[in-house]
Enzyme design. Structure first.
Site, PDB file in Angstrom:
ATOM      1  N   ASP A 103      -6.395   1.273 -11.086  1.00 59.10           N
ATOM      2  CA  ASP A 103      -4.963   2.033 -11.368  1.00 59.10           C
ATOM      3  C   ASP A 103      -4.707   2.319 -12.620  1.00 59.10           C
ATOM      4  O   ASP A 103      -3.982   3.404 -12.684  1.00 59.10           O
ATOM      5  CB  ASP A 103      -3.908   0.951 -10.604  1.00 59.10           C
ATOM      6  CG  ASP A 103      -3.787  -0.533 -11.212  1.00 59.10           C
ATOM      7  OD1 ASP A 103      -4.727  -0.783 -12.187  1.00 59.10           O
ATOM      8  OD2 ASP A 103      -2.832  -1.090 -10.967  1.00 59.10           O
ATOM      9  N   ILE A 106       0.896  -1.113   0.099  1.00 55.06           N
ATOM     10  CA  ILE A 106       0.002  -0.107  -0.079  1.00 55.06           C
ATOM     11  C   ILE A 106       0.970   1.362  -0.016  1.00 55.06           C
ATOM     12  O   ILE A 106       1.860   1.397   0.786  1.00 55.06           O
ATOM     13  CB  ILE A 106      -0.889  -0.013   1.116  1.00 55.06           C
ATOM     14  CG1 ILE A 106      -1.887  -1.233   1.400  1.00 55.06           C
ATOM     15  CG2 ILE A 106      -1.675   1.253   1.292  1.00 55.06           C
ATOM     16  CD1 ILE A 106      -2.681  -1.315   2.373  1.00 55.06           C
TER      17      ILE A 106
HETATM   18  N1  LIG Z   1       9.628  -4.001  -0.157  1.00 51.64           N
HETATM   19  C1  LIG Z   1       9.415  -4.476  -1.367  1.00 51.64           C
HETATM   20  N2  LIG Z   1       8.265  -5.206  -1.573  1.00 51.64           N
HETATM   21  C2  LIG Z   1       7.893  -5.696  -2.564  1.00 51.64           C
HETATM   22  N3  LIG Z   1       8.415  -5.242  -3.758  1.00 51.64           N
HETATM   23  C3  LIG Z   1       9.556  -4.208  -3.730  1.00 51.64           C
HETATM   24  C4  LIG Z   1      10.076  -3.841  -2.597  1.00 51.64           C
HETATM   25  N4  LIG Z   1      10.937  -3.056  -2.878  1.00 51.64           N
HETATM   26  C5  LIG Z   1      11.010  -2.846  -4.274  1.00 51.64           C
HETATM   27  N5  LIG Z   1       9.875  -3.765  -4.740  1.00 51.64           N
HETATM   28  C6  LIG Z   1       9.926  -3.853  -5.991  1.00 51.64           C
HETATM   29  O1  LIG Z   1       8.915  -3.309  -6.600  1.00 51.64           O
HETATM   30  C7  LIG Z   1       7.904  -4.101  -7.445  1.00 51.64           C
HETATM   31  C8  LIG Z   1       6.449  -4.145  -6.921  1.00 51.64           C
HETATM   32  O2  LIG Z   1       6.197  -2.867  -7.164  1.00 51.64           O
HETATM   33  P1  LIG Z   1       5.219  -2.039  -6.271  1.00 51.64           P
HETATM   34  O3  LIG Z   1       5.393  -1.921  -5.129  1.00 51.64           O
HETATM   35  O4  LIG Z   1       4.691  -0.858  -6.885  1.00 51.64           O
HETATM   36  O5  LIG Z   1       3.716  -3.151  -6.487  1.00 51.64           O
HETATM   37  P2  LIG Z   1       2.263  -3.031  -5.859  1.00 51.64           P
HETATM   38  O6  LIG Z   1       2.488  -2.662  -4.504  1.00 51.64           O
HETATM   39  O7  LIG Z   1       1.750  -4.737  -6.044  1.00 51.64           O
HETATM   40  O8  LIG Z   1       1.478  -2.207  -6.647  1.00 51.64           O
HETATM   41  P3  LIG Z   1       0.819  -2.321  -7.976  1.00 51.64           P
HETATM   42  O9  LIG Z   1      -0.247  -3.595  -7.440  1.00 51.64           O
HETATM   43  O10 LIG Z   1       0.062  -1.164  -8.316  1.00 51.64           O
HETATM   44  O11 LIG Z   1       1.675  -2.908  -9.007  1.00 51.64           O
HETATM   45  C9  LIG Z   1       8.556  -5.443  -7.312  1.00 51.64           C
HETATM   46  O12 LIG Z   1       8.827  -6.151  -8.858  1.00 51.64           O
HETATM   47  C10 LIG Z   1       9.926  -5.361  -6.635  1.00 51.64           C
HETATM   48  O13 LIG Z   1      10.886  -5.574  -7.517  1.00 51.64           O
HETATM   49  C1  LIG Z   2      -3.263  -5.310 -14.064  1.00 48.01           C
HETATM   50  C2  LIG Z   2      -3.362  -4.975 -12.966  1.00 48.01           C
HETATM   51  C3  LIG Z   2      -3.272  -6.290 -11.867  1.00 48.01           C
HETATM   52  C4  LIG Z   2      -2.179  -3.940 -12.380  1.00 48.01           C
HETATM   53  O1  LIG Z   2      -2.339  -3.440 -11.069  1.00 48.01           O
HETATM   54  C5  LIG Z   2      -4.714  -4.104 -12.406  1.00 48.01           C
HETATM   55  O2  LIG Z   2      -4.733  -2.918 -13.097  1.00 48.01           O
HETATM   56  C6  LIG Z   2      -5.801  -4.995 -12.729  1.00 48.01           C
HETATM   57  O3  LIG Z   2      -6.173  -5.737 -12.070  1.00 48.01           O
HETATM   58  N1  LIG Z   2      -6.311  -4.735 -13.993  1.00 48.01           N
HETATM   59  C7  LIG Z   2      -7.564  -5.614 -14.287  1.00 48.01           C
HETATM   60  C8  LIG Z   2      -7.289  -5.799 -16.013  1.00 48.01           C
HETATM   61  C9  LIG Z   2      -7.422  -4.826 -16.754  1.00 48.01           C
HETATM   62  O4  LIG Z   2      -6.899  -3.710 -16.456  1.00 48.01           O
HETATM   63  O5  LIG Z   2      -7.761  -5.162 -18.086  1.00 48.01           O
HETATM   64  K   LIG Z   3       1.448  -2.342 -11.626  1.00 50.45           K
END
Ligand SMILES: Nc1ncnc2c1ncn2[C@@H]1O[C@H](COP(=O)(O)OP(=O)(O)OP(=O)(O)O)[C@@H](O)[C@H]1O
Ligand SMILES: CC(C)(CO)[C@@H](O)C(=O)NCCC(=O)O
Ligand SMILES: [K+]
Length: 244
Positions: free
Chosen positions: A96, A12
Site C-alpha cells: 500500500d 476493503i
Molecule cells: N466503518 C468503519 N470501520 C472502520 N474504520 C472506520 C470506519 N469508518 C471510519 N473509520 C475510520 O477509518 C480508520 C481506518 O481506516 P481505513 O478504513 O482506511 O483502514 P483499513 O481498511 O485498515 O485500510 P489500511 O489498512 O489501508 O489502513 C479508523 O481509524 C476509523 O477511525
Molecule cells: C504499515 C501497514 C500495516 C499499513 O497498512 C502496511 O504498509 C504494512 O504492512 N507494511 C509493512 C512494513 C513496512 O512498510 O515497512
Molecule cells: K494505512
C-alpha cells in the site's frame, strides 16, 4: 474499465475506473468480498481488468475465481514503480505504501512529496524531487489508539471517535478523546513541522479512513483525498502496462 481493489487491514475498498476517471467507489468487509465483486461486475459489464493491492489476509483465490470473466492482476514488489526504492528493507515495505508513493510520484512530478495515510495504521512516506523513495513512519491509527487504551487497561472504556471538546479533558471520556484525537492531530502537525525543517518545499497528501476528521483540524495545508490509494492503484497499473 478497471476495477481496483485495496485490501486494507480492516476494510476493503474498491473503485471502478474509466481511464483516469473514478466512476464509483465501494467499501466492504472481508467476508462480503465475493458477493460485492459479483455485484460490481454485474453493474459494470465493461470491466475487463481486476487490479488488487493487498496488505490484508485475503486469499488470492478469492480474486482468481473471477479469472473466467476478466484478467486479474496483483500489484507486487516485482512490478515496475516510478521511483527508486531507497528503503533498507525494500521487500518488507508495505505494498500500500509503494502504491501511494507511485501515485504521489506520478501525480506530482518534480517535487518533494509527503504522503500520510490515516487508516488502521498511520503511515508517512516521503519521495523526494529526484523520485527517491526515502521511507517514513508507521504509527497506530485513530481507532487502534481507542482500542489499545481499552484493551491494555482495566478501567478505560472503549470509545469511538468524537470531536474533543477541549484541550483539557474534564472527565474520563473527554480525556480519552483529547488524548487520542487531539494527540493524533498534534502528532501529524509535529511530523510535518519536522519535515519542513529538513525540506524547504514539499506537497502533502492526506488519505485513509480518517482523512475527513484530520483534514479540518491540521494547521498545515494539505491535499486531502480519501480516494488517493485507489487512484494510485489505477495509476500504478497503467504504469505497469506501459513499462512491463
Ligand atoms: N466503518 C468503519 N470501520 C472502520 N474504520 C472506520 C470506519 N469508518 C471510519 N473509520 C475510520 O477509518 C480508520 C481506518 O481506516 P481505513 O478504513 O482506511 O483502514 P483499513 O481498511 O485498515 O485500510 P489500511 O489498512 O489501508 O489502513 C479508523 O481509524 C476509523 O477511525
Ligand atoms: C504499515 C501497514 C500495516 C499499513 O497498512 C502496511 O504498509 C504494512 O504492512 N507494511 C509493512 C512494513 C513496512 O512498510 O515497512
Ligand atoms: K494505512
Amino acid at each position: 474499465m478497471i476495477l481496483a481493489i485495496d485490501v486494507g487491514n480492516t476494510r476493503i475498498k474498491a473503485a471502478v475506473f474509466e481511464g483516469d476517471i473514478l466512476v464509483e467507489n465501494f467499501v466492504f468487509v472481508k467476508n462480503e468480498l465475493q458477493k460485492n465483486i459479483e455485484n460490481i461486475l454485474k453493474k459494470y459489464k465493461k470491466i475487463d481488468d481486476l487490479v488488487v493491492s493487498s496488505v490484508g489476509d485475503v486469499e488470492k483465490q478469492s480474486f482468481l475465481e473471477f479469472e473466467n470473466d476478466l484478467k486479474v492482476h496483483f500489484i507486487s514488489h516485482e512490478n515496475p514503480f516510478p521511483f527508486v526504492n531507497c528503503y533498507a528493507t525494500p521487500k518488507t515495505l508495505g505494498i500500500d505504501r509503494m502504491v501511494l508513493a507511485a501515485g504521489a510520484t506520478l501525480q506530482f512530478p518534480n517535487q518533494n512529496r509527503l504522503v500520510i495515510d490515516a487508516g488502521t495504521c498511520v503511515t508517512f512516506d516521503f519521495i523526494d524531487e529526484n523520485n527517491n523513495y526515502l521511507g517514513g513512519a508507521i504509527a497506530p491509527g485513530l481507532r487502534l489508539r481507542y482500542e489499545s487504551l481499552h484493551n491494555y487497561t482495566a478501567k478505560l472504556p472503549l470509545l469511538t471517535l468524537e470531536d474533543p471538546k477541549d484541550l483539557i479533558g474534564k472527565s474520563t471520556s473527554e480525556s480519552i478523546h483529547s488524548g487520542v484525537a487531539n494527540g493524533l492531530v498534534y502528532e501529524i502537525d509535529g511530523f510535518i513541522d519536522e519535515y519542513s525543517a529538513r525540506y524547504l518545499n514539499f506537497i502533502i497528501i492526506l488519505t485513509g479512513g480518517d482523512t475527513e476528521f484530520l483534514a479540518k483540524r491540521l494547521k498545515n495545508t494539505i491535499f486531502a483525498n480519501s480516494n488517493f490509494l485507489l487512484e494510485s492503484l489505477n495509476q500504478t497499473f497503467q504504469y505497469k502496462i506501459k513499462n512491463d
